[in-house]
Scaffold this motif. Structure first.
Motif, mmCIF file in Angstrom:
data_model
loop_
_atom_site.group_PDB
_atom_site.id
_atom_site.type_symbol
_atom_site.label_atom_id
_atom_site.label_comp_id
_atom_site.label_asym_id
_atom_site.label_seq_id
_atom_site.Cartn_x
_atom_site.Cartn_y
_atom_site.Cartn_z
ATOM 1 N N LYS A 1 5.894 5.244 -14.528
ATOM 2 C CA LYS A 1 5.692 4.448 -13.309
ATOM 3 C C LYS A 1 6.739 3.336 -13.218
ATOM 4 O O LYS A 1 7.207 2.999 -12.136
ATOM 5 C CB LYS A 1 4.288 3.841 -13.269
ATOM 6 C CG LYS A 1 3.166 4.830 -13.364
ATOM 7 C CD LYS A 1 3.003 5.631 -12.112
ATOM 8 C CE LYS A 1 1.754 6.505 -12.236
ATOM 9 N NZ LYS A 1 1.654 7.485 -11.203
ATOM 10 N N THR B 1 0.831 -1.208 0.000
ATOM 11 C CA THR B 1 0.000 0.000 0.000
ATOM 12 C C THR B 1 0.864 1.255 0.000
ATOM 13 O O THR B 1 0.545 2.219 -0.700
ATOM 14 C CB THR B 1 -0.959 0.007 1.209
ATOM 15 O OG1 THR B 1 -0.214 -0.235 2.393
ATOM 16 C CG2 THR B 1 -2.042 -1.053 1.068
ATOM 17 N N ASP B 2 1.960 1.243 0.765
ATOM 18 C CA ASP B 2 2.876 2.393 0.771
ATOM 19 C C ASP B 2 3.521 2.568 -0.598
ATOM 20 O O ASP B 2 3.648 3.687 -1.105
ATOM 21 C CB ASP B 2 3.972 2.218 1.827
ATOM 22 C CG ASP B 2 3.426 2.206 3.244
ATOM 23 O OD1 ASP B 2 2.335 2.781 3.468
ATOM 24 O OD2 ASP B 2 4.080 1.615 4.120
ATOM 25 N N CYS C 1 9.161 2.840 -10.157
ATOM 26 C CA CYS C 1 9.271 1.526 -9.492
ATOM 27 C C CYS C 1 10.732 1.122 -9.370
ATOM 28 O O CYS C 1 11.177 0.666 -8.312
ATOM 29 C CB CYS C 1 8.519 0.455 -10.283
ATOM 30 S SG CYS C 1 6.739 0.474 -10.096
ATOM 31 N N SER D 1 2.364 1.540 -3.573
ATOM 32 C CA SER D 1 1.401 2.005 -4.569
ATOM 33 C C SER D 1 1.067 3.479 -4.365
ATOM 34 O O SER D 1 0.875 4.214 -5.334
ATOM 35 C CB SER D 1 0.139 1.143 -4.565
ATOM 36 O OG SER D 1 -0.497 1.173 -3.312
ATOM 37 N N GLU D 2 1.023 3.934 -3.110
ATOM 38 C CA GLU D 2 0.780 5.355 -2.837
ATOM 39 C C GLU D 2 1.897 6.219 -3.403
ATOM 40 O O GLU D 2 1.643 7.308 -3.929
ATOM 41 C CB GLU D 2 0.633 5.592 -1.336
ATOM 42 C CG GLU D 2 -0.691 5.144 -0.774
ATOM 43 C CD GLU D 2 -0.770 5.306 0.736
ATOM 44 O OE1 GLU D 2 0.155 5.891 1.350
ATOM 45 O OE2 GLU D 2 -1.772 4.834 1.313
ATOM 46 N N GLN D 3 3.145 5.749 -3.298
ATOM 47 C CA GLN D 3 4.261 6.510 -3.852
ATOM 48 C C GLN D 3 4.149 6.613 -5.374
ATOM 49 O O GLN D 3 4.653 7.567 -5.968
ATOM 50 C CB GLN D 3 5.585 5.880 -3.457
ATOM 51 C CG GLN D 3 5.894 6.059 -1.980
ATOM 52 C CD GLN D 3 7.220 5.445 -1.593
ATOM 53 O OE1 GLN D 3 7.527 4.318 -1.953
ATOM 54 N NE2 GLN D 3 8.009 6.213 -0.856
ATOM 55 N N LEU D 4 3.498 5.613 -5.984
ATOM 56 C CA LEU D 4 3.277 5.642 -7.432
ATOM 57 C C LEU D 4 2.024 6.429 -7.804
ATOM 58 O O LEU D 4 1.717 6.581 -8.983
ATOM 59 C CB LEU D 4 3.150 4.211 -7.977
ATOM 60 C CG LEU D 4 4.371 3.331 -7.862
ATOM 61 C CD1 LEU D 4 4.029 1.900 -8.270
ATOM 62 C CD2 LEU D 4 5.516 3.862 -8.706
ATOM 63 N N LYS D 5 1.296 6.891 -6.761
ATOM 64 C CA LYS D 5 0.017 7.579 -6.955
ATOM 65 C C LYS D 5 -0.981 6.664 -7.681
ATOM 66 O O LYS D 5 -1.665 7.075 -8.613
ATOM 67 C CB LYS D 5 0.205 8.905 -7.689
ATOM 68 C CG LYS D 5 1.030 9.904 -6.900
ATOM 69 C CD LYS D 5 1.116 11.235 -7.605
ATOM 70 C CE LYS D 5 1.784 12.294 -6.813
ATOM 71 N NZ LYS D 5 3.049 12.136 -6.265
ATOM 72 N N MET D 6 -1.020 5.408 -7.208
ATOM 73 C CA MET D 6 -1.931 4.405 -7.745
ATOM 74 C C MET D 6 -2.566 3.659 -6.571
ATOM 75 O O MET D 6 -2.008 3.653 -5.478
ATOM 76 C CB MET D 6 -1.184 3.376 -8.621
ATOM 77 C CG MET D 6 -0.503 3.952 -9.835
ATOM 78 S SD MET D 6 0.398 2.684 -10.776
ATOM 79 C CE MET D 6 -0.976 1.860 -11.591
ATOM 80 N N THR D 7 -3.695 3.026 -6.844
ATOM 81 C CA THR D 7 -4.247 2.119 -5.842
ATOM 82 C C THR D 7 -3.529 0.791 -5.961
ATOM 83 O O THR D 7 -2.923 0.483 -6.990
ATOM 84 C CB THR D 7 -5.755 1.888 -6.058
ATOM 85 O OG1 THR D 7 -5.945 1.222 -7.312
ATOM 86 C CG2 THR D 7 -6.523 3.200 -6.026
ATOM 87 N N ARG D 8 -3.595 -0.015 -4.914
ATOM 88 C CA ARG D 8 -2.991 -1.341 -4.959
ATOM 89 C C ARG D 8 -3.622 -2.170 -6.069
ATOM 90 O O ARG D 8 -2.938 -2.844 -6.829
ATOM 91 C CB ARG D 8 -3.160 -2.052 -3.611
ATOM 92 C CG ARG D 8 -2.465 -3.408 -3.556
ATOM 93 C CD ARG D 8 -2.886 -4.245 -2.365
ATOM 94 N NE ARG D 8 -4.316 -4.453 -2.263
ATOM 95 C CZ ARG D 8 -5.014 -5.320 -3.021
ATOM 96 N NH1 ARG D 8 -4.417 -6.020 -3.935
ATOM 97 N NH2 ARG D 8 -6.313 -5.445 -2.853
#
Length: 117
Positions: free
Chosen positions: A44, A18-19, A48, A21-28
């Motif tokens: 992205k 979750t952390d 990554c 995906s948040e850094q990617l500005k995406m949902t899990r």
């Protein structure tokens, strides 16, 4: 890279999905769908790689190995004496190289755009 492989890399680095995906500005869930469908945007992908501390080669699984074709691999097709299979294997390798060149050029363009900012 598939989602399950990402989860393994994150666990090795003790990073929560979750952390990440948040850094990617995406949902899990969005991250999972993008990875499993091979449709993760290249910006992205680069992020990554930065967050995981890996190269794009590692991210895409480009380990330098010989690709497989059918039930065998390229080497068996070439050494098997079957010219048709050898030609198909060579053409498949050429196609893969063209696609990887396109991916590399897209990544380089993103890097260049980011460096100009």
């Amino acid at each position: 890279m598939k989602y399950n492989r990402l989860k393994i890399l994150l666990a090795e680095r003790q990073i929560q999905i979750t952390d990440f995906s948040e850094q990617l500005k995406m949902t899990r869930q969005g991250l999972q769908r993008s990875l499993d469908s091979d449709k993760l945007p290249y910006d992205k992908v680069l992020l990554c790689c930065q967050l995981l501390g890996i190269s794009p080669n590692e991210f895409f699984g480009w380990d330098g190995g010989v690709p497989s074709f059918g039930s065998g691999n390229y080497a068996s097709h070439v050494s098997g004496g079957n010219t048709q299979n050898s030609n198909e294997a060579i053409q498949a390798l050429k196609d893969q190289l063209k696609e990887k060149d396109k991916q590399i050029n897209r990544l380089l363009a993103i890097i260049e755009r980011n460096n100009l900012k």
